[in-house]
Design an enzyme around this catalytic site. Structure first.
Site, PDB file in Angstrom:
ATOM      1  N   ILE A  46       0.818  -1.221   0.000  1.00 45.52           N
ATOM      2  CA  ILE A  46       0.000   0.000   0.000  1.00 45.52           C
ATOM      3  C   ILE A  46       0.845   1.260   0.000  1.00 45.52           C
ATOM      4  O   ILE A  46       0.317   2.364  -0.018  1.00 45.52           O
ATOM      5  CB  ILE A  46      -0.973   0.025   1.204  1.00 45.52           C
ATOM      6  CG1 ILE A  46      -0.224  -0.143   2.531  1.00 45.52           C
ATOM      7  CG2 ILE A  46      -2.029  -1.045   1.055  1.00 45.52           C
ATOM      8  CD1 ILE A  46      -1.126  -0.040   3.745  1.00 45.52           C
ATOM      9  N   GLY A  47       2.149   1.126   0.049  1.00 46.70           N
ATOM     10  CA  GLY A  47       2.987   2.313   0.019  1.00 46.70           C
ATOM     11  C   GLY A  47       4.444   1.967  -0.156  1.00 46.70           C
ATOM     12  O   GLY A  47       4.884   0.867   0.172  1.00 46.70           O
ATOM     13  N   HIS A  48       5.179   2.912  -0.703  1.00 43.27           N
ATOM     14  CA  HIS A  48       6.600   2.717  -0.920  1.00 43.27           C
ATOM     15  C   HIS A  48       7.277   4.063  -0.804  1.00 43.27           C
ATOM     16  O   HIS A  48       6.851   5.037  -1.421  1.00 43.27           O
ATOM     17  CB  HIS A  48       6.841   2.104  -2.304  1.00 43.27           C
ATOM     18  CG  HIS A  48       8.277   1.794  -2.580  1.00 43.27           C
ATOM     19  ND1 HIS A  48       9.152   2.719  -3.093  1.00 43.27           N
ATOM     20  CD2 HIS A  48       8.983   0.655  -2.393  1.00 43.27           C
ATOM     21  CE1 HIS A  48      10.336   2.163  -3.229  1.00 43.27           C
ATOM     22  NE2 HIS A  48      10.267   0.916  -2.810  1.00 43.27           N
ATOM     23  N   GLY A  49       8.306   4.144   0.001  1.00 40.95           N
ATOM     24  CA  GLY A  49       9.009   5.401   0.202  1.00 40.95           C
ATOM     25  C   GLY A  49      10.502   5.234   0.041  1.00 40.95           C
ATOM     26  O   GLY A  49      10.998   4.177  -0.372  1.00 40.95           O
ATOM     27  N   VAL A  77       5.429  -0.255   2.873  1.00 35.77           N
ATOM     28  CA  VAL A  77       4.308  -0.445   3.790  1.00 35.77           C
ATOM     29  C   VAL A  77       3.347  -1.434   3.151  1.00 35.77           C
ATOM     30  O   VAL A  77       2.940  -1.261   2.004  1.00 35.77           O
ATOM     31  CB  VAL A  77       3.581   0.878   4.098  1.00 35.77           C
ATOM     32  CG1 VAL A  77       2.436   0.635   5.067  1.00 35.77           C
ATOM     33  CG2 VAL A  77       4.549   1.902   4.673  1.00 35.77           C
ATOM     34  N   LYS A  83       5.093  -1.734   8.278  1.00 36.92           N
ATOM     35  CA  LYS A  83       6.176  -0.988   7.643  1.00 36.92           C
ATOM     36  C   LYS A  83       7.454  -1.808   7.745  1.00 36.92           C
ATOM     37  O   LYS A  83       7.836  -2.237   8.831  1.00 36.92           O
ATOM     38  CB  LYS A  83       6.347   0.369   8.333  1.00 36.92           C
ATOM     39  CG  LYS A  83       7.310   1.312   7.619  1.00 36.92           C
ATOM     40  CD  LYS A  83       7.247   2.698   8.244  1.00 36.92           C
ATOM     41  CE  LYS A  83       8.056   3.703   7.450  1.00 36.92           C
ATOM     42  NZ  LYS A  83       7.936   5.067   8.013  1.00 36.92           N
ATOM     43  N   ASP A 113       8.195  16.135  10.077  1.00 41.97           N
ATOM     44  CA  ASP A 113       7.731  15.934   8.704  1.00 41.97           C
ATOM     45  C   ASP A 113       6.205  15.953   8.661  1.00 41.97           C
ATOM     46  O   ASP A 113       5.567  15.119   8.015  1.00 41.97           O
ATOM     47  CB  ASP A 113       8.267  14.615   8.150  1.00 41.97           C
ATOM     48  CG  ASP A 113       8.129  14.533   6.627  1.00 41.97           C
ATOM     49  OD1 ASP A 113       8.067  15.605   5.982  1.00 41.97           O
ATOM     50  OD2 ASP A 113       8.076  13.413   6.086  1.00 41.97           O
TER      51      ASP A 113
END
Length: 454
Positions: free
Chosen positions: A33-36, A41, A56, A144
């Site tokens: 559901i996410g990539h940073g 994630v 995560k 942040d």
């Protein structure tokens, strides 16, 4: 739900299974559901309860060193508007941070092009500022804060996420790491000056409030250099449709000099935020429960968890598998009646011990011998004094609990065992005696452990 810190959209990938057994045995990955810049994630399912969680995954590599302290910071935070930590699993290669899954999406996606209605913006900003104030009280600065790092839960309430850039601070301490999101940089970050943490978060709150009311960021330009010039000079324009008092609050927050900015507590006292009874300040830093929830402890006992070990895991805040199961059940319970065990759980690799019989519906209870303690008067371990060996380092002591006596019983399992359906009534007393011996045997073992520890 999760985005990179440079504001680009999350890169969605095809689901990958957890490749380490210690994680795979407890969670089933559903999708990415996410990539940073620092990790991935994943949406996963807790095998025992069937609850969906966000995991995560941080690799233990050199360029990730600045964010590997994230789980240690999250262990200290417990607030309704901060994403809840369930478990931390550390292996040779990775750190897995298991958190609640706020399925409502990012705040960024909830703000229309023209901005939110005043009442909704006030409600959300009040909660966001309350969460930031709580973090500052705990000695944590986020560094942040942005709409992409605020997610919405199923009830429409905001929660802070992504503490990868966060840091601990003391009053008057200067920090010198310069990272975050350019459009939310405070002037002192742009100028590469040593700075105090809280005023940096306050500046970011001003940018967030502006965005919530207008649908745009206050500082924007064709190039990064132009945007940073506007930040240093505090060059921005408030549209006429923004309420006057809200505009005044934004002006106060977006002060170039850090010492001229209000604290978050002062922001919460502003006239615009206090307008209407429902927005009056309240004590957001609620004290954590001193005693475990007896209903949840009973469910864990029915699953096969040792009550004493569960109690010690909670007291020491280990964020282990046991504590994770407790916190997940607690989170499900907080969602309202009927929210526990929603959906069919994935078959666990470490299977819970099934309950043979539900004592609460048994017509006849077996007679106990004089040496057997009565369940209705025997306290849970959480009602006893924590032994020295289970105390946290540096902790002076924990008071003995004073919960009332608790009835211990096994809750009915979701799917009865095949042989149970055909069990005759005449076999129930025998099953009751076997279950009674098992329950009292476990209690006696807990007592022996407490005696040895003391």
């Amino acid at each position: 739900m999760y985005r990179q810190s440079n504001q680009t959209s999350a890169v969605l990938q095809r689901p990958r299974s957890f490749n380490e057994a210690i994680v795979r045995d407890q969670y089933e990955v559903l999708e990415d559901i996410g990539h940073g810049a620092f990790g991935r994630v994943k949406l996963a399912r807790h095998r025992l309860t069937g609850a969906e969680v966000a995991v995560k995954v941080l690799r233990k590599v050199a360029h990730n060193l600045p964010v590997l302290s994230e789980p240690d910071v999250m262990r200290t935070l417990e607030h309704p508007n901060v994403i809840q930590l369930f478990q931390v699993i550390e292996t040779h290669r990775n750190i897995y941070i298991v958190m609640e899954n706020a399925a409502g999406g990012e705040l960024y996606d909830h703000v229309p092009k023209c901005g939110l209605q005043e009442e909704e913006a006030r409600r959300l900003f009040r909660q966001i500022a309350g969460a930031v104030s709580y973090c500052h009280d705990k000695g944590v600065v986020h560094r942040d804060l942005k709409p992409e790092n605020i997610v919405m839960d199923g009830r429409g309430n905001p929660k802070l996420i992504d503490f990868g850039f966060s840091a601990r601070f003391t009053s008057g301490q200067k920090l010198n790491e310069f990272w975050g999101t350019l459009s939310h940089f405070a002037p002192e970050l742009v100028l590469r000056q040593a700075y105090e943490g809280p005023p940096v978060d306050v500046w970011s709150l001003g940018v967030i409030l502006y965005f919530m009311l207008t649908g745009k960021r206050p500082f924007r330009g064709p190039t990064d250099e132009e945007m940073l010039r506007q930040i240093v000079l505090a060059m921005y324009r408030i549209p006429p449709h923004v309420p006057i008092e809200a505009g005044k609050l934004i002006h106060r927050i977006l002060a170039v000099y850090p010492r001229k900015r209000p604290t978050v507590k002062q922001i919460l006292q502003h006239l615009w935020l206090r307008e209407g009874e429902q927005y009056l300040p309240h004590d957001s830093s609620e004290a954590p429960l001193k005693h475990p929830d007896t209903e949840i402890m009973t469910i864990l006992f029915d699953m096969g968890y040792d009550p004493y070990k569960t109690w010690v895991s909670l007291a020491k805040r280990k964020f282990s598998m046991t504590m994770a199961t407790y916190l997940i059940l607690q989170h499900q319970k907080s969602q309202g009646p009927g929210c526990m065990f929603q959906g069919k759980p994935v078959p666990p690799r470490v299977k819970p011990r099934p309950c043979l019989l539900d004592l609460s519906h048994s017509p006849v209870l077996p007679k106990r011998s004089p040496s057997e303690p009565a369940l209705c008067t025997f306290p849970f371990p959480c009602e006893l004094l924590l032994p020295e060996g289970a105390k946290q380092s540096g902790q002076k002591g924990i008071r003995s609990a004073s919960l009332p006596a608790t009835h211990l019983h096994c809750l009915p399992s979701r799917t009865p065992a095949p042989d149970r359906a055909s069990q005759s009534d005449s076999g129930q007393p025998h099953a009751n005696r076997k279950l009674w011996k098992r329950v009292t045997g476990r209690i006696a073992a807990c007592v022996r452990q407490l005696d040895r520890a003391s």
